[in-house]
Design an enzyme around this catalytic site. Structure first.
Site, mmCIF file in Angstrom:
data_model
loop_
_atom_site.group_PDB
_atom_site.id
_atom_site.type_symbol
_atom_site.label_atom_id
_atom_site.label_comp_id
_atom_site.label_asym_id
_atom_site.label_seq_id
_atom_site.Cartn_x
_atom_site.Cartn_y
_atom_site.Cartn_z
ATOM 1 N N ASP A 100 66.255 -4.336 39.771
ATOM 2 C CA ASP A 100 65.840 -3.821 41.112
ATOM 3 C C ASP A 100 65.517 -5.086 41.847
ATOM 4 O OD1 ASP A 100 64.610 -1.949 42.893
ATOM 5 O OD2 ASP A 100 64.249 -0.553 41.252
ATOM 6 N N ASP A 201 66.207 -2.356 46.699
ATOM 7 C CA ASP A 201 65.083 -1.434 47.200
ATOM 8 C C ASP A 201 65.042 -1.696 48.724
ATOM 9 O OD1 ASP A 201 62.560 -0.031 46.377
ATOM 10 O OD2 ASP A 201 61.729 -1.803 47.573
ATOM 11 N N GLU A 258 69.462 1.369 48.065
ATOM 12 C CA GLU A 258 68.494 2.241 48.419
ATOM 13 C C GLU A 258 68.542 2.578 49.945
ATOM 14 O OE1 GLU A 258 63.960 4.284 47.878
ATOM 15 O OE2 GLU A 258 64.497 2.060 48.547
ATOM 16 N N HIS A 331 62.480 7.564 40.267
ATOM 17 C CA HIS A 331 61.065 7.413 39.826
ATOM 18 C C HIS A 331 60.155 7.540 41.136
ATOM 19 C CE1 HIS A 331 62.460 4.051 42.055
ATOM 20 N NE2 HIS A 331 61.187 3.609 42.474
ATOM 21 N N ASP A 332 60.764 8.131 42.114
ATOM 22 C CA ASP A 332 59.901 8.458 43.425
ATOM 23 C C ASP A 332 60.010 10.112 43.648
ATOM 24 O OD1 ASP A 332 59.625 5.798 44.229
ATOM 25 O OD2 ASP A 332 61.386 5.724 45.346
#
Ligand code: GLC
Ligand code: CA
Length: 559
Positions: A100, A201, A258, A331-332
């Site tokens: 990430d 990210d 993302e 994970h969000d």
């Protein structure tokens, strides 16, 4: 080390949230050694790439998305040696790793920021975004993604710094070429260690509207803030094209960005295989059907057609030039079976149906840890059981706004990011086999029945169904490269599509409801995989899914 091929198109990628995956030393926090010990499991599952959420040194305000040192590993997770060991051990199993990359912001404890905030004429002042007050108030009325003002006052120099996320995540100033160089250096440093690439990210946040305009307000609150000032702003492509020229292209890096805020008609700029910048993007239209156009903290009713269209439009738009990242969870997010399926009496059927629906679309499927065993949302009884900075901010601010506590808790039960962060459920022993100690966050009490050990034994488990799907996709180019066309477009009960490739047509049909739905007959002889043992010709059972392979010359009317 060059990775100029397109293996990533044929890959299935597994996302690991290290904090919650496997603890190896009993301190209640997952770690790199824990991940290494579970590589055989991932190899068995059939995945060939891991997206590892941040493992860099961090004070953990946002669980590692606030980086203090890009070149060392968070103490709780291990050491740089463990990281190299993970890369090597994974490689032995033909699994590569993408890390990430958090390039929009650092931790406020990063030495760059400490230096930047120390004095106005510091060498690093211009590495972050500092502005003086305006009329005794914040420089603009922008709201942070995590709630509250996006500006934090700093006493030492009497100015404000910008933070799109938490106040411990100051935004880097990408207008400054030194910042950009520093990020490229970090990327190259990690690529030299043998990773395959990056998940980028919050990458659509890099460019800020240089006018720093005041936003229109409705009832004293900024209206639709992010999209107007810091998401996918004109000029962002200059930064991203530079990153491509300097790092991505020469190194042949696998990238998944993302990308909130990129409208479907602009995605070519990002994904075009010649002139775009990334291999894949995550878009969120389908995961945000429940909050679309709502104020923070509010939910809306949504229809199945909205969810399906949200996925289909990206499928169709990218067909000629690019490739999508396919996902339902991360994970969000909350757990997909709880949100789009049924996590009670049809948990197993619905989990398999959802997997069939998204994994065979055109793109590279991502599986989020625990999704493959049908992990569900967790009941958090009070706000203290939540650990996420975003949930705590929301709770605090909504309480101040006078909102009813149970309403806030209800919202969090449907949107809280911690549903995806409860520990991986390995077996029915103490704390689901995640830790021998006490876990940093609550273990979902349903671990005694929902766990990997059980799923491995049960031939009809969700896990074994995922394995079948992965194998099916690997063995059939049509499911990777075939064209996409949706069917049942207007149905609020069934979803499906056809993938066509050379002399084959694959048809995926899914019932998203808990009741039976009629369909026209396709032909049992073509059925390849279903989540039910006995299929009735023209009747789909609750959450039933079917995958057919039909020769093009078959006399069937398949749209
Ligand atoms: C991304 C991450 C999220 C994080 C945020 C700020 O959206 O997925 O977990 O909080 O960026 O870095
Ligand atoms: Ca540990």
């Amino acid at each position: 080390m060059n990775n100029k091929n397109t293996d990533w198109k044929e890959s299935v990628i597994y996302q690991i949230y290290p904090r919650s995956f496997q603890d190896s030393n009993g301190d209640g926090v997952g770690d790199l050694k824990g991940i290494i010990s579970r590589l055989p499991y991932l190899e068995e599952l059939g995945v060939n790439m891991i997206w590892l959420c941040p493992v860099y040194d961090s004070p953990n305000d946002d669980n590692g998305y606030d980086i203090r040192d890009y070149f060392s590993i968070m103490k709780e997770f291990g050491t740089i040696e463990h990281m190299l060991e993970l890369i090597n051990e994974a490689k032995k199993r033909n699994i590569s790793i993408i890390m990430d990359l958090v390039a929009n912001h650092t931790s406020d404890e990063h030495p760059w920021f400490l230096e930047s905030r120390s004095k106005k004429d510091s060498d690093k002042r211009n590495w972050y975004i500092w502005k003086p007050e305006k009329n005794g108030k914040e420089p603009t009325n922008w709201e942070s993604i995590f709630g509250g003002s996006a500006w934090e006052y700093d006493k030492a120099t009497k100015e404000y710094y910008l933070h799109a996320f938490s106040k411990k995540q100051p935004d880097l100033n990408w207008e400054n070429p030194e910042v950009r160089e520093a990020i490229y250096f970090i990327m190259n440093w990690w690529l030299d260690k043998g990773i395959a690439g990056f998940r980028l990210d919050a990458i659509t946040f890099l460019k800020k509207n240089q006018q720093y305009p005041e936003l229109v307000t409705i009832e004293n609150r900024p209206y639709s803030p992010a999209s107007n000032v810091w998401l996918n702003q004109p000029g962002i492509m200059e930064f991203l094209q530079e990153m491509k020229e300097r790092v991505l292209k020469p190194r042949g890096v696998v990238t998944v960005a993302e990308a909130p805020g990129v409208p479907v008609n602009m995605v070519k700029e990002y994904l075009d295989e010649e002139n775009g910048v990334f291999n894949m993007i995550f878009q969120f239209d389908h995961t945000e059907v429940d909050i679309k156009d709502m104020n923070r903290g509010q939910l809306r009713q949504w229809k199945l057609t909205e969810f399906k269209d949200a996925l289909s439009q990206w499928q169709m738009e990218t067909e000629d030039f690019g490739w999508m990242a396919l996902f339902l969870e991360n994970h969000d997010s909350v757990r997909s079976v709880s949100k789009y399926g049924n996590d009670k009496e049809y948990r197993i059927e619905a989990s398999k149906m959802l997997a069939s629906y998204y994994m065979l679309m055109r793109g590279t499927p991502f599986i989020y840890q625990g999704q493959e065993i049908g992990m569900t949302n967790c009941v958090f009884n009070n706000i203290d059981e939540y650990k996420d900075v975003d949930s705590h901010n929301l709770y605090r601010i909504e309480c101040l706004n006078g909102k009813n506590k149970s309403e806030i808790m209800n919202y969090l039960s449907k949107r809280g990011r911690d549903h995806g962060r409860t520990p991986m459920q390995w077996d029915k022993s103490h704390m689901a086999g995640f830790t021998s100690g006490s876990p940093w966050i609550k273990v979902n009490p349903n671990y005694e029945t929902i766990n990997v050990e059980q799923a491995l034994i049960d031939e009809n488990s969700i896990l074994n169904y995922y394995k079948k799907l992965i194998k099916l996709r690997k063995e059939n180019k049509a499911l990777i490269y075939g064209s996409y066309k949706d069917i049942f477009k207007t149905s609020n009960e069934i979803g499906g599509y056809v993938r066509s490739y050379e002399k084959e047509k694959w048809v995926v049909i899914c019932n998203f409801t808990d009741h039976e739905v009629n369909i026209t007959e396709i032909g049992e002889e073509y059925l390849v995989l279903s989540n039910y043992k006995n299929n009735e010709k023209t009747n789909l059972k609750a959450y039933e899914s079917r995958i057919y392979k039909v020769p093009v010359n078959a006399r069937r009317n398949l749209t």
